[in-house]
Each structure stands twice: as structure tokens, then as C-alpha cells.
Design a protein around this motif. Structure first.
Motif, PDB file in Angstrom:
ATOM      1  N   MET A  12       0.834  -1.192   0.000  1.00  0.00           N
ATOM      2  CA  MET A  12       0.000   0.000   0.000  1.00  0.00           C
ATOM      3  C   MET A  12       0.874   1.250   0.000  1.00  0.00           C
ATOM      4  SD  MET A  12      -2.881  -1.462  -0.033  1.00  0.00           S
ATOM      5  CE  MET A  12      -4.184  -0.357   0.377  1.00  0.00           C
ATOM      6  N   ALA A  13       0.272   2.321  -0.442  1.00  0.00           N
ATOM      7  CA  ALA A  13       0.941   3.617  -0.457  1.00  0.00           C
ATOM      8  C   ALA A  13       0.097   4.602   0.339  1.00  0.00           C
ATOM      9  CB  ALA A  13       1.090   4.097  -1.897  1.00  0.00           C
ATOM     10  N   ASN A  14       0.722   5.300   1.264  1.00  0.00           N
ATOM     11  CA  ASN A  14       0.021   6.339   2.015  1.00  0.00           C
ATOM     12  C   ASN A  14       0.290   7.683   1.359  1.00  0.00           C
ATOM     13  OD1 ASN A  14      -0.961   4.537   3.872  1.00  0.00           O
ATOM     14  ND2 ASN A  14       0.690   4.870   5.336  1.00  0.00           N
ATOM     15  N   ILE A  15      -0.778   8.397   1.081  1.00  0.00           N
ATOM     16  CA  ILE A  15      -0.676   9.716   0.463  1.00  0.00           C
ATOM     17  C   ILE A  15      -1.150  10.737   1.493  1.00  0.00           C
ATOM     18  CG2 ILE A  15      -1.428  11.187  -1.429  1.00  0.00           C
ATOM     19  CD1 ILE A  15      -2.164   8.511  -2.922  1.00  0.00           C
ATOM     20  N   ASN A  16      -0.222  11.559   1.959  1.00  0.00           N
ATOM     21  CA  ASN A  16      -0.555  12.624   2.906  1.00  0.00           C
ATOM     22  C   ASN A  16      -0.855  13.886   2.096  1.00  0.00           C
ATOM     23  OD1 ASN A  16      -0.756  14.331   5.142  1.00  0.00           O
ATOM     24  ND2 ASN A  16       1.444  14.665   5.207  1.00  0.00           N
ATOM     25  N   VAL A  17      -2.090  14.370   2.162  1.00  0.00           N
ATOM     26  CA  VAL A  17      -2.486  15.575   1.443  1.00  0.00           C
ATOM     27  C   VAL A  17      -2.405  16.721   2.450  1.00  0.00           C
ATOM     28  CG1 VAL A  17      -4.183  16.594  -0.103  1.00  0.00           C
ATOM     29  CG2 VAL A  17      -4.014  14.110   0.066  1.00  0.00           C
ATOM     30  N   VAL A  18      -1.360  17.530   2.325  1.00  0.00           N
ATOM     31  CA  VAL A  18      -0.943  18.467   3.361  1.00  0.00           C
ATOM     32  C   VAL A  18      -1.998  19.524   3.682  1.00  0.00           C
ATOM     33  CG1 VAL A  18       0.830  20.145   4.017  1.00  0.00           C
ATOM     34  CG2 VAL A  18       1.482  18.058   2.798  1.00  0.00           C
ATOM     35  N   LYS A  19      -2.417  20.320   2.707  1.00  0.00           N
ATOM     36  CA  LYS A  19      -3.352  21.427   2.976  1.00  0.00           C
ATOM     37  C   LYS A  19      -4.678  20.942   3.557  1.00  0.00           C
ATOM     38  CE  LYS A  19      -1.850  24.672  -0.617  1.00  0.00           C
ATOM     39  NZ  LYS A  19      -2.269  25.313  -1.877  1.00  0.00           N
ATOM     40  N   GLU A  20      -5.120  19.799   3.088  1.00  0.00           N
ATOM     41  CA  GLU A  20      -6.412  19.254   3.513  1.00  0.00           C
ATOM     42  C   GLU A  20      -6.293  18.439   4.793  1.00  0.00           C
ATOM     43  OE1 GLU A  20      -5.139  19.285   0.540  1.00  0.00           O
ATOM     44  OE2 GLU A  20      -6.603  20.202  -0.789  1.00  0.00           O
ATOM     45  N   ASN A  21      -5.046  18.219   5.260  1.00  0.00           N
ATOM     46  CA  ASN A  21      -4.791  17.430   6.461  1.00  0.00           C
ATOM     47  C   ASN A  21      -5.502  16.074   6.382  1.00  0.00           C
ATOM     48  OD1 ASN A  21      -3.599  16.910   8.937  1.00  0.00           O
ATOM     49  ND2 ASN A  21      -5.324  17.770  10.086  1.00  0.00           N
ATOM     50  N   LYS A  22      -5.295  15.377   5.268  1.00  0.00           N
ATOM     51  CA  LYS A  22      -5.971  14.112   5.029  1.00  0.00           C
ATOM     52  C   LYS A  22      -4.961  13.064   4.590  1.00  0.00           C
ATOM     53  CE  LYS A  22     -10.404  12.738   3.143  1.00  0.00           C
ATOM     54  NZ  LYS A  22     -11.524  13.116   2.284  1.00  0.00           N
ATOM     55  N   GLU A  23      -5.159  11.852   5.030  1.00  0.00           N
ATOM     56  CA  GLU A  23      -4.314  10.721   4.650  1.00  0.00           C
ATOM     57  C   GLU A  23      -5.143   9.763   3.807  1.00  0.00           C
ATOM     58  OE1 GLU A  23      -0.579   8.348   5.605  1.00  0.00           O
ATOM     59  OE2 GLU A  23      -1.112  10.333   6.306  1.00  0.00           O
ATOM     60  N   ILE A  24      -4.609   9.400   2.653  1.00  0.00           N
ATOM     61  CA  ILE A  24      -5.284   8.469   1.746  1.00  0.00           C
ATOM     62  C   ILE A  24      -4.447   7.200   1.675  1.00  0.00           C
ATOM     63  CG2 ILE A  24      -6.007   8.051  -0.635  1.00  0.00           C
ATOM     64  CD1 ILE A  24      -6.172  11.113  -0.987  1.00  0.00           C
ATOM     65  N   VAL A  25      -5.093   6.064   1.781  1.00  0.00           N
ATOM     66  CA  VAL A  25      -4.409   4.785   1.608  1.00  0.00           C
ATOM     67  C   VAL A  25      -4.745   4.290   0.210  1.00  0.00           C
ATOM     68  CG1 VAL A  25      -4.188   2.417   2.442  1.00  0.00           C
ATOM     69  CG2 VAL A  25      -4.548   4.288   4.074  1.00  0.00           C
ATOM     70  N   ALA A  26      -3.702   3.960  -0.546  1.00  0.00           N
ATOM     71  CA  ALA A  26      -3.892   3.550  -1.936  1.00  0.00           C
ATOM     72  C   ALA A  26      -3.090   2.295  -2.221  1.00  0.00           C
ATOM     73  CB  ALA A  26      -3.439   4.674  -2.868  1.00  0.00           C
ATOM     74  N   ALA A  27      -3.556   1.517  -3.174  1.00  0.00           N
ATOM     75  CA  ALA A  27      -2.804   0.348  -3.619  1.00  0.00           C
ATOM     76  C   ALA A  27      -1.551   0.807  -4.352  1.00  0.00           C
ATOM     77  CB  ALA A  27      -3.669  -0.497  -4.540  1.00  0.00           C
ATOM     78  N   ASP A  28      -0.525   0.005  -4.305  1.00  0.00           N
ATOM     79  CA  ASP A  28       0.714   0.275  -5.024  1.00  0.00           C
ATOM     80  C   ASP A  28       0.417   0.472  -6.506  1.00  0.00           C
ATOM     81  OD1 ASP A  28       3.509   0.469  -5.431  1.00  0.00           O
ATOM     82  OD2 ASP A  28       3.584  -1.645  -5.973  1.00  0.00           O
ATOM     83  N   GLY A  29       0.907   1.560  -7.091  1.00  0.00           N
ATOM     84  CA  GLY A  29       0.682   1.842  -8.502  1.00  0.00           C
ATOM     85  C   GLY A  29      -0.563   2.665  -8.779  1.00  0.00           C
ATOM     86  N   ALA A  30      -1.213   3.158  -7.729  1.00  0.00           N
ATOM     87  CA  ALA A  30      -2.439   3.949  -7.900  1.00  0.00           C
ATOM     88  C   ALA A  30      -2.129   5.295  -8.545  1.00  0.00           C
ATOM     89  CB  ALA A  30      -3.117   4.167  -6.551  1.00  0.00           C
ATOM     90  N   ASN A  31      -3.072   5.780  -9.335  1.00  0.00           N
ATOM     91  CA  ASN A  31      -2.962   7.082  -9.985  1.00  0.00           C
ATOM     92  C   ASN A  31      -3.316   8.167  -8.967  1.00  0.00           C
ATOM     93  OD1 ASN A  31      -4.496   9.419 -11.446  1.00  0.00           O
ATOM     94  ND2 ASN A  31      -3.132   8.528 -12.986  1.00  0.00           N
ATOM     95  N   LEU A  32      -2.449   9.148  -8.813  1.00  0.00           N
ATOM     96  CA  LEU A  32      -2.618  10.184  -7.794  1.00  0.00           C
ATOM     97  C   LEU A  32      -3.895  11.003  -8.000  1.00  0.00           C
ATOM     98  CD1 LEU A  32      -1.502  11.613  -5.321  1.00  0.00           C
ATOM     99  CD2 LEU A  32      -0.009  12.929  -6.838  1.00  0.00           C
ATOM    100  N   ARG A  33      -4.193  11.382  -9.236  1.00  0.00           N
ATOM    101  CA  ARG A  33      -5.402  12.162  -9.524  1.00  0.00           C
ATOM    102  C   ARG A  33      -6.663  11.379  -9.168  1.00  0.00           C
ATOM    103  NH1 ARG A  33      -8.892  11.996 -13.845  1.00  0.00           N
ATOM    104  NH2 ARG A  33     -10.110  13.882 -14.195  1.00  0.00           N
ATOM    105  N   LEU A  34      -6.718  10.120  -9.586  1.00  0.00           N
ATOM    106  CA  LEU A  34      -7.908   9.304  -9.320  1.00  0.00           C
ATOM    107  C   LEU A  34      -8.112   9.091  -7.825  1.00  0.00           C
ATOM    108  CD1 LEU A  34      -7.705   6.663 -12.187  1.00  0.00           C
ATOM    109  CD2 LEU A  34      -9.179   8.679 -12.034  1.00  0.00           C
ATOM    110  N   LYS A  35      -7.023   8.814  -7.089  1.00  0.00           N
ATOM    111  CA  LYS A  35      -7.157   8.603  -5.644  1.00  0.00           C
ATOM    112  C   LYS A  35      -7.614   9.887  -4.951  1.00  0.00           C
ATOM    113  CE  LYS A  35      -7.038   5.486  -3.753  1.00  0.00           C
ATOM    114  NZ  LYS A  35      -8.119   4.483  -3.573  1.00  0.00           N
ATOM    115  N   ALA A  36      -7.113  11.025  -5.395  1.00  0.00           N
ATOM    116  CA  ALA A  36      -7.551  12.298  -4.806  1.00  0.00           C
ATOM    117  C   ALA A  36      -9.040  12.497  -5.054  1.00  0.00           C
ATOM    118  CB  ALA A  36      -6.742  13.455  -5.387  1.00  0.00           C
ATOM    119  N   MET A  37      -9.467  12.290  -6.285  1.00  0.00           N
ATOM    120  CA  MET A  37     -10.877  12.485  -6.619  1.00  0.00           C
ATOM    121  C   MET A  37     -11.771  11.504  -5.853  1.00  0.00           C
ATOM    122  SD  MET A  37     -10.495  13.244 -10.695  1.00  0.00           S
ATOM    123  CE  MET A  37     -12.253  13.192 -10.996  1.00  0.00           C
TER     124      MET A  37
END
Length: 109
Positions: A12-37
Motif C-alpha cells: 500500500m501507499a500512504n498519500i498525505n495531502v498536506v493542505k487538507e490534512n488528510k491521509e489516503i491509503v492507496a494500492a501500489d501503482g495507484a494514480n494520484l489524480r484518481l485517488k484524490a478524486m
């Protein structure tokens, strides 16, 4: 077969979205735009929300700044090199970026 499936799920990949103070957990190889949306993270500035290329890497409206973990991203694509040629190396197009580990992202830099 079960072992392969379990190994995929555990990577898994953890994506820390700084301004929004949110953590997203994504599968390895996930597209950043799609996971954000998918996680209700707004990556577009107001004037391009309805007028963007839909993830084709042609408009440059989904620019994000990577503050940590740039080594955990796919290399810049040709489309990114063209659009981001005057931007720092840590600026990426979210639609062209695949995540393979922990990263911190600033939206709308």
C-alpha cells in the motif's frame, strides 16, 4: 494464487495531502489524480474544475507539489516534462503520477 492476491493487497501507499490534512491509503501503482478524486480532494483551481483534460496529461491543471517521498513516484512522463519544464522537479501532474509508497502532496501549489 491466494498468496499473490494477499501480497498485492498488503503493498500500500500512504498519500498525505498536506493542505487538507488528510491521509489516503492507496494500492501500489495507484494514480494520484484518481485517488484524490475518490477521496473528495479538490486538486483543481476554481476556473478549471469543469474545463480540464480529464486526466490525459494535456492541460496541466492538476499540478501538485511533492514535499516528501518523490522517490516513491513513477518517473515524469514526456507530457509532464513538456508542461512542467519551467517548474521545479518536485512538481508533478497528478493525472500522470503513479504512487508506490508514502508521499506528501500539496494541492494547488
Amino acid at each position: 494464487i491466494l498468496r499473490i492476491i494477499l501480497n498485492k493487497v498488503l503493498i500500500m501507499a500512504n498519500i498525505n495531502v498536506v493542505k487538507e490534512n488528510k491521509e489516503i491509503v492507496a494500492a501500489d501503482g495507484a494514480n494520484l489524480r484518481l485517488k484524490a478524486m475518490q477521496n473528495n480532494i479538490d486538486i483543481y483551481k476554481v476556473w478549471v474544475k469543469m474545463m480540464n483534460c480529464g486526466g490525459a496529461g494535456q492541460c496541466g491543471s492538476c499540478i501538485v507539489e511533492i514535499t516528501e517521498g518523490i522517490e516513491n513516484l513513477s518517473p515524469r512522463t514526456d507530457a509532464e516534462n513538456k508542461i512542467l519544464k519551467k517548474k521545479p522537479e518536485n512538481y508533478r501532474l497528478a493525472c500522470q503520477t503513479l504512487v508506490s509508497g508514502a508521499v506528501s502532496v500539496v494541492t494547488k501549489p
